[in-house]
Scaffold this motif. Sequence first.
Motif, PDB file in Angstrom:
ATOM      1  N   THR A   1       0.840  -1.205   0.000  1.00 33.85           N
ATOM      2  CA  THR A   1       0.000   0.000   0.000  1.00 33.85           C
ATOM      3  C   THR A   1       0.868   1.245   0.000  1.00 33.85           C
ATOM      4  O   THR A   1       2.056   1.203   0.326  1.00 33.85           O
ATOM      5  CB  THR A   1      -0.898   0.049   1.249  1.00 33.85           C
ATOM      6  OG1 THR A   1      -0.055   0.155   2.410  1.00 33.85           O
ATOM      7  CG2 THR A   1      -1.773  -1.191   1.368  1.00 33.85           C
ATOM      8  N   GLN A   2       0.234   2.344  -0.331  1.00 32.35           N
ATOM      9  CA  GLN A   2       0.962   3.615  -0.292  1.00 32.35           C
ATOM     10  C   GLN A   2       1.481   3.895   1.110  1.00 32.35           C
ATOM     11  O   GLN A   2       2.650   4.281   1.293  1.00 32.35           O
ATOM     12  CB  GLN A   2       0.042   4.748  -0.769  1.00 32.35           C
ATOM     13  CG  GLN A   2      -0.307   4.677  -2.240  1.00 32.35           C
ATOM     14  CD  GLN A   2      -1.314   5.729  -2.656  1.00 32.35           C
ATOM     15  OE1 GLN A   2      -1.487   6.745  -1.967  1.00 32.35           O
ATOM     16  NE2 GLN A   2      -1.988   5.505  -3.777  1.00 32.35           N
ATOM     17  N   THR A   3       0.645   3.706   2.095  1.00 24.39           N
ATOM     18  CA  THR A   3       1.062   4.009   3.468  1.00 24.39           C
ATOM     19  C   THR A   3       2.233   3.135   3.898  1.00 24.39           C
ATOM     20  O   THR A   3       3.156   3.612   4.573  1.00 24.39           O
ATOM     21  CB  THR A   3      -0.126   3.843   4.431  1.00 24.39           C
ATOM     22  OG1 THR A   3      -1.067   4.891   4.184  1.00 24.39           O
ATOM     23  CG2 THR A   3       0.320   3.886   5.885  1.00 24.39           C
TER      24      THR A   3
ATOM     25  N   ASP B   1       4.332   3.525  -8.571  1.00 26.56           N
ATOM     26  CA  ASP B   1       3.507   2.617  -9.372  1.00 26.56           C
ATOM     27  C   ASP B   1       2.125   2.462  -8.759  1.00 26.56           C
ATOM     28  O   ASP B   1       1.120   2.390  -9.469  1.00 26.56           O
ATOM     29  CB  ASP B   1       4.188   1.244  -9.481  1.00 26.56           C
ATOM     30  CG  ASP B   1       5.482   1.293 -10.294  1.00 26.56           C
ATOM     31  OD1 ASP B   1       5.681   2.282 -11.033  1.00 26.56           O
ATOM     32  OD2 ASP B   1       6.291   0.349 -10.169  1.00 26.56           O
ATOM     33  N   ASN B   2       2.090   2.411  -7.437  1.00 26.60           N
ATOM     34  CA  ASN B   2       0.806   2.286  -6.751  1.00 26.60           C
ATOM     35  C   ASN B   2      -0.052   3.522  -6.983  1.00 26.60           C
ATOM     36  O   ASN B   2      -1.246   3.427  -7.271  1.00 26.60           O
ATOM     37  CB  ASN B   2       1.059   2.076  -5.248  1.00 26.60           C
ATOM     38  CG  ASN B   2      -0.209   1.766  -4.478  1.00 26.60           C
ATOM     39  OD1 ASN B   2      -1.119   2.576  -4.400  1.00 26.60           O
ATOM     40  ND2 ASN B   2      -0.245   0.574  -3.878  1.00 26.60           N
ATOM     41  N   VAL B   3       0.560   4.701  -6.859  1.00 27.53           N
ATOM     42  CA  VAL B   3      -0.175   5.949  -7.104  1.00 27.53           C
ATOM     43  C   VAL B   3      -0.715   5.976  -8.534  1.00 27.53           C
ATOM     44  O   VAL B   3      -1.872   6.321  -8.777  1.00 27.53           O
ATOM     45  CB  VAL B   3       0.728   7.166  -6.838  1.00 27.53           C
ATOM     46  CG1 VAL B   3       0.047   8.456  -7.313  1.00 27.53           C
ATOM     47  CG2 VAL B   3       1.080   7.269  -5.359  1.00 27.53           C
TER      48      VAL B   3
ATOM     49  N   ASN C   1      -3.472   8.275 -10.192  1.00 28.00           N
ATOM     50  CA  ASN C   1      -2.954   9.476  -9.522  1.00 28.00           C
ATOM     51  C   ASN C   1      -3.862   9.918  -8.373  1.00 28.00           C
ATOM     52  O   ASN C   1      -4.139  11.102  -8.194  1.00 28.00           O
ATOM     53  CB  ASN C   1      -2.744  10.621 -10.510  1.00 28.00           C
ATOM     54  CG  ASN C   1      -1.651  10.323 -11.509  1.00 28.00           C
ATOM     55  OD1 ASN C   1      -0.659   9.680 -11.172  1.00 28.00           O
ATOM     56  ND2 ASN C   1      -1.844  10.768 -12.735  1.00 28.00           N
ATOM     57  N   HIS C   2      -4.318   8.936  -7.604  1.00 29.55           N
ATOM     58  CA  HIS C   2      -5.104   9.213  -6.394  1.00 29.55           C
ATOM     59  C   HIS C   2      -4.362   8.658  -5.183  1.00 29.55           C
ATOM     60  O   HIS C   2      -3.693   7.631  -5.267  1.00 29.55           O
ATOM     61  CB  HIS C   2      -6.493   8.563  -6.468  1.00 29.55           C
ATOM     62  CG  HIS C   2      -7.398   9.203  -7.460  1.00 29.55           C
ATOM     63  ND1 HIS C   2      -7.470   8.797  -8.774  1.00 29.55           N
ATOM     64  CD2 HIS C   2      -8.273  10.232  -7.334  1.00 29.55           C
ATOM     65  CE1 HIS C   2      -8.354   9.529  -9.422  1.00 29.55           C
ATOM     66  NE2 HIS C   2      -8.858  10.416  -8.574  1.00 29.55           N
TER      67      HIS C   2
END
Length: 882
Positions: free
Chosen positions: A677-679, A704-706, A711-712
């Motif tokens: 995850t982003q976090t 890559d995740n974003v 782009n969220h």
Amino acid sequence: MNRISRMLSAMFTIALLFLFTVNASAQKISLKDLTVEYLVNPFSIDNPKPRFSWKIISTAKNTKQNNYEIRLGTSPKIDKVLWKTAVNNNQSVLIAYDGPQLSSKTKYYWQVRVKDNHGNVSAWSPVQFFQTGLKPEDWSAKWIAVEGKDTSLASPLFRKEFNLKKEVKSAMAYITAKGLYEASINGGRVSDAYFAPGWTSYKDHIQYQVYDVKQSLKKGANVIGVSLGDGWYKGRIGFSNQKQFYGDTRALLMQLEVEYTDGSKETIVTDNSWKTGYGPILTSNIYDGETYDARLELSGWNNIGFKENTNWKPVQELAMGPEKLIGMSGPPVTKHEEFKALKIFKTPLGETVVDFGQNLVGWVMLKAKGAAGTKITISHAEVLTKEGNFYTTNLRSAKQQNNYILKDGTEQVFEPHFSFQGFRYVKIDGYPGELKLENLTAVAVYSDMKTTGKFSTSNPLLNQLQHNISWGQKGNFVDVPTDCPQRDERLGWTGDAQAFASTAAYNMDVSGFFTKWLKDVSADQLPNGSVPFVIPNVLNQNDAGSAGWADVATIVPWDMYVSYGDKGILETQYESMKKWVNYISSVAKNNLWNTGFHFGDWLFYRPNDDNDGRAAVTDKYMIAQTFYAHSTQLLINAAKVLGKTDDVTKYNALLEQIKTAYIKENMTPSGKLISNTQTAYVLALQFDMLPENLRAQAAQRLVDNVRDYGNHLTTGFLGTPYLCHVLSRFGHEDVAYDLLLQESYPSWLYPVKMGATTIWERWDGIKQDGSFQTADMNSFNHYAYGAIGDWMYKNIAGINPVSAQPGYKNILIAPRPGRKLTNASAELETVYGTVKSSWTITGGVFKLDVTVPANASATVVLPKADKKEEIGSGSYHFECKY
């Protein structure tokens, strides 16, 4: 060169030297913003070695202080110097008194002058003062309360008439309460502050306030009048409808010390000679609002000549409790901006609703005239439903209503005394006659913190975002940093506070605000070192120890040190910081913090119908381990500043073990984290959990995740503050800007596009179809996601503190323009003075204007340039191709 040429050259050189000497001697310096413990002429200094600060004004570039002189005495002329010091250094912030022991409740006068590196000497500053606080033995007043059980919902009134036989030279009133108080002398308020004595960990300490009331007194008859409210002390607080959490009896403690012109003294105190009765405030509650019956007003009750009838009773004296009485150290809560009503309209349900255009915290002043007994109800809401009706479901059990019962047919003005509301809209019921715009004024009420930051760009949506961040702070910094200001909560959630602290220090001067609150963090920290979810703690004792919440004990002291250069805050909080890290160690297993309850990445992205695993769930123990490392690192940082070398060695070794355990538990050999995850990547990179050789690939996985989410962002309370910082640090500025400028849900600008005027608790508090998120937890004034403000100041405007020289003694000016922004401008009032950074891009040229305050320096880094330029104080202009 011939002889004539040499003579002319020599004469020219002498002329230049003469001009330089004249100009140098003409350069003057002066001093401003003199403070003691961040306060201007304070009355209740408890620190036995109070600290002095000042700012230098100079028209010369590269001005630094070479030395300073401070002198202190007990008279305004300082004709008898009690302490004088002259020191050769450039320190001008928080310089500790080092003279003879100061006496309690004594006014001291001081002034300072400085010499700069150009040879200029300032004049002595205007004389300032501070007054020391009371020792326990200085209190001769008694706690007083109504007789018997304090069971009435109405606010009690207390009064005392007294006679002053001589001309008054000086008079100081020392006041506190169990509950909230409003005090007056001879009919006039002693202060413009509200909600005194403030909310603290009452079982440990209660603040008292000190007022100079000489101008309110006169020779002859005088009267003190005080009303009390339930407030946080006795009123409803917390989730479980709990009342009387701190005590069941509202009480008053007041001591008025008068000195006559002949040198004699007299003290008037609360004791059994006071009388008490009840007036027009029938109920007053933080959550529910206030009911005021004007027919019960007692005209002149707090003035001379009032005739007490049989309804006025003797008071009872109460014994002193175990709680400490301490001088007020934070800013008082006061009135600020006023908003005129923008429009009055009828909703589809027929409700009469008023729109003030801004979600704010405070109350409405209402003018009304009508028959005696007419009841007007003012209800408060943040938003309207998509149909346009008044919406209060998200308030849960909080009524958030003020009721006003009119007396005779004269025009009256109503505002509450011991309650506040969070709202943009109000609904009016029972108003007599036609309700007009001029009958209503909304007043913003928050802690009296000076605005220090300004930020704007060429993008109107970003400017509105900054506005929303600022107003989220104002609405939730009402004596303590609350999560929200409207529903039946309004608690000092530690997770929100730690996430937002550095942003808060850009927007406003929060030095005193957080200094005061951190005392409560220490006071309510559990004996085992765990830190409660909320401070002051009104929840269960076991509601403590959550990663990213309890870490407030280390994060906020360090943030305040970096922002204000306050080494003292580290000294004061160091044991609390250490206790918290030691607590984690005590519950960790094999250096892994994999026990206990954790909120995790609160309110992360969760689609409603998650059939393909899109919910951005980050393992809670994985998060906990990163904050274990972060708090340990901050403890090491503090230990280095304080010279605690043994602790530096000890906790450096612990930190290595924490990071080794994290990698073994949470990362594959190729560098992929178990929570993709982003976090997860943000926290691992922000807190340096990964080996150097695996950080770049982790940053790419984050990118890559974003991109995968269009782009969220998908982060919650713990990941969001660091998201853009990590992207910028690892060279992905473009991705950070894509996230910041994203206008669709989930994003920072989605609420802005939906008309928000403050920060929302949830990314989709109002959904795209106009419906609402979960009603029982959907605040529209919740500052945590406003932590992006820190990145906006540091990266868009480029104003950065440097922890090695904290408090902006040295400043890094490194703007990083992005996407379609064509200009940005920011300024920050630091403890040394105003820092400015303003840039534009025109015709492929980047132009930057910088201002550095006297006695500070800066390093300027232009975008896409390797070159650094070191500058001193003054104003500068830079250009480069872009």
